[in-house]
Design a protein around this motif. Structure first.
Motif, PDB file in Angstrom:
ATOM      1  N   LEU A   1       0.829  -1.205   0.000  1.00 18.80           N
ATOM      2  CA  LEU A   1       0.000   0.000   0.000  1.00 18.80           C
ATOM      3  C   LEU A   1       0.863   1.254   0.000  1.00 18.80           C
ATOM      4  O   LEU A   1       0.531   2.254  -0.652  1.00 18.80           O
ATOM      5  CB  LEU A   1      -0.924   0.001   1.220  1.00 18.80           C
ATOM      6  CG  LEU A   1      -1.908  -1.167   1.332  1.00 18.80           C
ATOM      7  CD1 LEU A   1      -2.737  -1.041   2.609  1.00 18.80           C
ATOM      8  CD2 LEU A   1      -2.815  -1.226   0.117  1.00 18.80           C
ATOM      9  N   ILE A   2       1.974   1.216   0.741  1.00 20.79           N
ATOM     10  CA  ILE A   2       2.875   2.362   0.772  1.00 20.79           C
ATOM     11  C   ILE A   2       3.507   2.584  -0.599  1.00 20.79           C
ATOM     12  O   ILE A   2       3.712   3.723  -1.031  1.00 20.79           O
ATOM     13  CB  ILE A   2       3.956   2.157   1.847  1.00 20.79           C
ATOM     14  CG1 ILE A   2       3.309   2.037   3.230  1.00 20.79           C
ATOM     15  CG2 ILE A   2       4.961   3.300   1.846  1.00 20.79           C
ATOM     16  CD1 ILE A   2       4.271   1.653   4.330  1.00 20.79           C
ATOM     17  N   ALA A   3       3.821   1.497  -1.314  1.00 21.61           N
ATOM     18  CA  ALA A   3       4.392   1.626  -2.649  1.00 21.61           C
ATOM     19  C   ALA A   3       3.381   2.189  -3.640  1.00 21.61           C
ATOM     20  O   ALA A   3       3.742   2.909  -4.582  1.00 21.61           O
ATOM     21  CB  ALA A   3       4.893   0.265  -3.128  1.00 21.61           C
ATOM     22  N   LEU A   4       2.103   1.867  -3.454  1.00 20.82           N
ATOM     23  CA  LEU A   4       1.055   2.364  -4.344  1.00 20.82           C
ATOM     24  C   LEU A   4       0.762   3.840  -4.100  1.00 20.82           C
ATOM     25  O   LEU A   4       0.414   4.577  -5.039  1.00 20.82           O
ATOM     26  CB  LEU A   4      -0.208   1.527  -4.136  1.00 20.82           C
ATOM     27  CG  LEU A   4      -1.480   1.950  -4.874  1.00 20.82           C
ATOM     28  CD1 LEU A   4      -1.254   1.925  -6.391  1.00 20.82           C
ATOM     29  CD2 LEU A   4      -2.643   1.046  -4.486  1.00 20.82           C
ATOM     30  N   ALA A   5       0.906   4.283  -2.852  1.00 16.92           N
ATOM     31  CA  ALA A   5       0.498   5.640  -2.470  1.00 16.92           C
ATOM     32  C   ALA A   5       1.163   6.733  -3.300  1.00 16.92           C
ATOM     33  O   ALA A   5       0.468   7.585  -3.878  1.00 16.92           O
ATOM     34  CB  ALA A   5       0.773   5.849  -0.980  1.00 16.92           C
ATOM     35  N   PRO A   6       2.498   6.786  -3.389  1.00 15.23           N
ATOM     36  CA  PRO A   6       3.110   7.890  -4.135  1.00 15.23           C
ATOM     37  C   PRO A   6       2.849   7.822  -5.634  1.00 15.23           C
ATOM     38  O   PRO A   6       2.888   8.858  -6.310  1.00 15.23           O
ATOM     39  CB  PRO A   6       4.601   7.760  -3.817  1.00 15.23           C
ATOM     40  CG  PRO A   6       4.783   6.372  -3.369  1.00 15.23           C
ATOM     41  CD  PRO A   6       3.506   5.930  -2.748  1.00 15.23           C
ATOM     42  N   ILE A   7       2.615   6.620  -6.158  1.00 14.85           N
ATOM     43  CA  ILE A   7       2.279   6.525  -7.584  1.00 14.85           C
ATOM     44  C   ILE A   7       1.003   7.306  -7.862  1.00 14.85           C
ATOM     45  O   ILE A   7       0.929   8.118  -8.797  1.00 14.85           O
ATOM     46  CB  ILE A   7       2.132   5.047  -8.003  1.00 14.85           C
ATOM     47  CG1 ILE A   7       3.462   4.316  -7.845  1.00 14.85           C
ATOM     48  CG2 ILE A   7       1.640   4.942  -9.441  1.00 14.85           C
ATOM     49  CD1 ILE A   7       3.384   2.829  -8.155  1.00 14.85           C
ATOM     50  N   LEU A   8      -0.014   7.074  -7.049  1.00 17.25           N
ATOM     51  CA  LEU A   8      -1.284   7.772  -7.234  1.00 17.25           C
ATOM     52  C   LEU A   8      -1.149   9.268  -6.950  1.00 17.25           C
ATOM     53  O   LEU A   8      -1.682  10.103  -7.689  1.00 17.25           O
ATOM     54  CB  LEU A   8      -2.348   7.156  -6.325  1.00 17.25           C
ATOM     55  CG  LEU A   8      -2.757   5.715  -6.636  1.00 17.25           C
ATOM     56  CD1 LEU A   8      -3.721   5.194  -5.585  1.00 17.25           C
ATOM     57  CD2 LEU A   8      -3.386   5.623  -8.019  1.00 17.25           C
ATOM     58  N   SER A   9      -0.435   9.623  -5.885  1.00 13.84           N
ATOM     59  CA  SER A   9      -0.355  11.043  -5.511  1.00 13.84           C
ATOM     60  C   SER A   9       0.463  11.842  -6.519  1.00 13.84           C
ATOM     61  O   SER A   9       0.103  12.979  -6.850  1.00 13.84           O
ATOM     62  CB  SER A   9       0.235  11.178  -4.105  1.00 13.84           C
ATOM     63  OG  SER A   9       1.539  10.637  -4.037  1.00 13.84           O
ATOM     64  N   VAL A  10       1.557  11.272  -7.041  1.00 16.78           N
ATOM     65  CA  VAL A  10       2.365  11.996  -8.021  1.00 16.78           C
ATOM     66  C   VAL A  10       1.627  12.099  -9.356  1.00 16.78           C
ATOM     67  O   VAL A  10       1.681  13.142 -10.029  1.00 16.78           O
ATOM     68  CB  VAL A  10       3.741  11.326  -8.196  1.00 16.78           C
ATOM     69  CG1 VAL A  10       4.510  11.949  -9.350  1.00 16.78           C
ATOM     70  CG2 VAL A  10       4.555  11.442  -6.915  1.00 16.78           C
ATOM     71  N   LEU A  11       0.930  11.037  -9.747  1.00 15.88           N
ATOM     72  CA  LEU A  11       0.107  11.122 -10.961  1.00 15.88           C
ATOM     73  C   LEU A  11      -0.995  12.166 -10.790  1.00 15.88           C
ATOM     74  O   LEU A  11      -1.304  12.921 -11.731  1.00 15.88           O
ATOM     75  CB  LEU A  11      -0.497   9.757 -11.288  1.00 15.88           C
ATOM     76  CG  LEU A  11       0.471   8.690 -11.810  1.00 15.88           C
ATOM     77  CD1 LEU A  11      -0.244   7.357 -11.976  1.00 15.88           C
ATOM     78  CD2 LEU A  11       1.094   9.113 -13.136  1.00 15.88           C
ATOM     79  N   ALA A  12      -1.577  12.210  -9.591  1.00 11.86           N
ATOM     80  CA  ALA A  12      -2.592  13.235  -9.331  1.00 11.86           C
ATOM     81  C   ALA A  12      -1.978  14.630  -9.413  1.00 11.86           C
ATOM     82  O   ALA A  12      -2.600  15.564  -9.948  1.00 11.86           O
ATOM     83  CB  ALA A  12      -3.220  13.003  -7.956  1.00 11.86           C
ATOM     84  N   LEU A  13      -0.760  14.786  -8.900  1.00  9.76           N
ATOM     85  CA  LEU A  13      -0.066  16.065  -9.013  1.00  9.76           C
ATOM     86  C   LEU A  13       0.144  16.432 -10.478  1.00  9.76           C
ATOM     87  O   LEU A  13      -0.070  17.591 -10.873  1.00  9.76           O
ATOM     88  CB  LEU A  13       1.280  15.981  -8.290  1.00  9.76           C
ATOM     89  CG  LEU A  13       2.210  17.187  -8.453  1.00  9.76           C
ATOM     90  CD1 LEU A  13       1.606  18.426  -7.813  1.00  9.76           C
ATOM     91  CD2 LEU A  13       3.586  16.883  -7.842  1.00  9.76           C
ATOM     92  N   GLY A  14       0.538  15.469 -11.281  1.00 11.34           N
ATOM     93  CA  GLY A  14       0.720  15.727 -12.704  1.00 11.34           C
ATOM     94  C   GLY A  14      -0.566  16.151 -13.385  1.00 11.34           C
ATOM     95  O   GLY A  14      -0.571  17.058 -14.229  1.00 11.34           O
ATOM     96  N   LEU A  15      -1.677  15.509 -13.021  1.00  8.14           N
ATOM     97  CA  LEU A  15      -2.971  15.886 -13.609  1.00  8.14           C
ATOM     98  C   LEU A  15      -3.375  17.294 -13.199  1.00  8.14           C
ATOM     99  O   LEU A  15      -3.924  18.058 -14.009  1.00  8.14           O
ATOM    100  CB  LEU A  15      -4.037  14.872 -13.194  1.00  8.14           C
ATOM    101  CG  LEU A  15      -3.916  13.468 -13.799  1.00  8.14           C
ATOM    102  CD1 LEU A  15      -4.966  12.534 -13.209  1.00  8.14           C
ATOM    103  CD2 LEU A  15      -4.070  13.527 -15.316  1.00  8.14           C
ATOM    104  N   VAL A  16      -3.129  17.641 -11.944  1.00  5.02           N
ATOM    105  CA  VAL A  16      -3.465  18.992 -11.476  1.00  5.02           C
ATOM    106  C   VAL A  16      -2.650  20.040 -12.237  1.00  5.02           C
ATOM    107  O   VAL A  16      -3.188  21.059 -12.698  1.00  5.02           O
ATOM    108  CB  VAL A  16      -3.232  19.109  -9.957  1.00  5.02           C
ATOM    109  CG1 VAL A  16      -3.328  20.558  -9.503  1.00  5.02           C
ATOM    110  CG2 VAL A  16      -4.232  18.257  -9.204  1.00  5.02           C
ATOM    111  N   ILE A  17      -1.333  19.810 -12.361  1.00  5.63           N
ATOM    112  CA  ILE A  17      -0.478  20.753 -13.090  1.00  5.63           C
ATOM    113  C   ILE A  17      -0.892  20.821 -14.554  1.00  5.63           C
ATOM    114  O   ILE A  17      -0.948  21.906 -15.159  1.00  5.63           O
ATOM    115  CB  ILE A  17       0.996  20.339 -12.948  1.00  5.63           C
ATOM    116  CG1 ILE A  17       1.454  20.483 -11.496  1.00  5.63           C
ATOM    117  CG2 ILE A  17       1.879  21.166 -13.869  1.00  5.63           C
ATOM    118  CD1 ILE A  17       2.873  20.025 -11.240  1.00  5.63           C
TER     119      ILE A  17
END
Length: 241
Positions: free
Chosen positions: A217-233
């Motif tokens: 779950l910890i490995a999955l977390a930053p994948i989703l959050s960084v992709l979300a950051l990319g979508l926001v930008i």
């Protein structure tokens, strides 16, 4: 007791030597056959490798003495609480501070800012990874509290990640994948995993079934959050245009 500790320290030192010496030997072979670096640079590399080996030994020794027992005790106390919300809240704080202090995460953030020539700020990557880990550690604690199967979280999580990959800017894909690797560094693998195992044991569940899988779950977390950051930008940039 003293004899056991000396035996443990000796085994740990031997393990570090087995890990570091082949790398040093490989460097010496390349130096003799290919590299031909100046003596000062060779000396600096060998001294730095030795220092890194000593640091690795001290870190692993500290993990055995403090990190693992400390994390397990915290997990057991959290598991004894009757409120899953408190477990999730404390888990979020632990996840945030652990990811924030993970050396590899900070190195990744600095390298992203350097490679992007400052267009992607390192602090944005650091914040997104830390907040993502915090959120998913909280979810992991709720999973332990309610006995939720791991596949109910991992499969939808990676399905969401794949869907986000399809629309996200390509330059954030590599960052997100690497972030998943660096977030599961020595702090997460020693401290947070011990917390999960302790909480699972305290709730009367099988630690092998419920406690393990926490790092996934910890490995999955930053994948989703960084992709979300990319979508926001990406969305913000298009809106400005």
């Amino acid at each position: 007791m003293t004899t056991d500790w000396l035996q443990h320290i000796g085994d740990l030192a031997l393990g570090v030597l087995v890990a570091v010496l082949p790398l040093m030997a490989l460097f010496v072979v390349f130096q003799l056959l290919v590299l031909r670096l100046p003596r000062k640079q060779v000396r600096d590399i060998l001294v730095g490798t030795t220092v890194a080996g000593v640091g690795l030994f001290l870190f692993l020794l500290g993990v055995q003495i403090a990190f693992l027992p400390f994390g397990q005790v915290i997990g057991e106390r959290l598991g004894e609480l009757s409120s899953p919300c408190i477990m999730a809240g404390v888990g979020a704080v632990l996840g945030l501070t652990t990811a924030w202090g993970e050396p590899a995460v900070r190195v990744l953030a600095d390298q992203v800012e350097e490679a992007s020539h400052g267009t992607i700020k390192g602090w944005l990557v650091l914040y997104s990874v830390s907040l993502g880990v915090a959120a998913w550690v909280a979810v992991g604690m709720l999973r332990i509290a309610y006995g939720i199967p791991l596949t109910w979280l991992v499969v939808p999580g990676y399905a969401l990640a794949i869907a986000m990959v399809m629309v996200c800017d390509r330059k954030f894909l590599g960052i997100a994948i690497d972030a998943g690797g660096v977030a599961t560094g020595p702090l997460a693998n020693t401290f947070l995993l011990a917390v999960a195992l302790g909480a699972a044991s305290a709730t009367g569940q099988d630690a092998l079934v419920v406690g393990l899988g926490f790092v996934a779950l910890i490995a999955l977390a930053p994948i989703l959050s960084v992709l979300a950051l990319g979508l926001v930008i990406q969305f913000t940039t298009k809106s400005k245009e």
